[in-house]
Design a protein around this motif. Structure first.
Motif, short mmCIF file in Angstrom:
data_model
loop_
_atom_site.label_atom_id
_atom_site.label_comp_id
_atom_site.label_asym_id
_atom_site.label_seq_id
_atom_site.Cartn_x
_atom_site.Cartn_y
_atom_site.Cartn_z
N ASN A 293 27.69 -0.19 29.11
CA ASN A 293 28.81 0.54 29.00
C ASN A 293 29.23 1.64 28.23
O ASN A 293 30.28 2.09 28.17
N ASP A 294 28.05 2.19 27.82
CA ASP A 294 28.11 3.38 26.90
C ASP A 294 27.51 4.48 28.06
O ASP A 294 26.39 4.56 28.35
N ASP B 104 23.18 -0.14 25.86
CA ASP B 104 24.55 -0.46 26.04
C ASP B 104 24.96 -0.02 27.72
O ASP B 104 25.45 0.87 27.59
#
Length: 229
Positions: free
Chosen positions: A187-188, A185
């Motif tokens: 965005n993590d 991910d």
């Protein structure tokens, strides 16, 4: 320790011709070969005898138990340890680093030595001689009694632990550097940071980590010495 009762029975060689000659040297060599791929607990007298093509009971004619056999293997292995001691005339840090470099080379070339540092719950007599330069350095620095035992145990444990981990870590770093099986991910922040860290692992050499570890140990020992003044 001795051979387990559940070990497979070894068949005797065919009666034609002379029986295979068994020697201490042959038993020690066979045991070294087995220890390269098996844990000490799995290297039974029956397994050693089977690898030599002789009856399992015949090994007892030369060694009363596995502790005695492993001690003989350790004595032969650690006898090959080479340490070009610079002597007491050089700074203690140089003498210690020379010993550390020799220990590093030895374990890198003989990974089975980790399994032979101790027989039963005590240090192998052969290993005691290998680590003697460390004890001499610490004594020369003024450590004695319980303090000597504490610093020696800490230093030796850190050295052997570092080298043991690094004997396996190189391959794991290569695997860790491969693309992840599970999508990341992006965005993590934590997952991205981990992905970036792992991408650099294959470029990290064993020598770099060992040097960092040895430098830290010598620096901490210098601090311990300074605190005693």
């Amino acid at each position: 320790m001795d051979a387990g009762s559940s070990a497979p029975t070894v068949r005797r060689a065919a009666t034609r011709g002379r029986p295979r000659k068994l020697t201490v040297e042959a038993i020690v060599a066979a045991t070294r070969t087995l220890l390269a791929d098996h844990a000490p607990a799995d290297v039974t007298f029956a397994r050693v005898a089977c690898s030599l093509g002789v009856p399992g009971s015949s090994v007892y004619n030369y060694f009363p138990n596995r502790d005695a056999l492993f001690a003989a293997v350790a004595a032969e292995l650690f006898a090959s340890f080479a340490f070009d001691d610079p002597g007491d005339d050089v700074p203690w840090q140089m003498r210690l680093r020379t010993w550390l470099a020799a220990i590093d080379r030895f374990f890198d070339q003989n990974p089975m030595a980790f399994r032979l540092m101790a027989t039963s719950s005590q240090a192998s007599p052969a290993w005691v001689h290998v680590r003697m330069p460390l004890l001499q350095v610490l004594r020369a620095l003024g450590f004695e009694g319980r303090d000597l035992a504490l610093i020696h145990a800490w230093f030796e444990g850190q050295v052997t632990g570092l080298l043991l981990v690094e004997s396996h870590a190189g391959r794991n770093r290569l695997i860790a550097g491969e693309p992840p099986q599970v999508p990341i991910d992006m965005n993590d922040e934590a997952e991205c940071a981990e992905l970036d860290r792992r991408s650099h692992l294959p470029s990290i050499r064993r020598e770099e980590i060992v040097k960092l570890g040895f430098d830290a140990l010598v620096s901490e020992l210098e601090r311990q010495v300074a605190d005693r003044c």
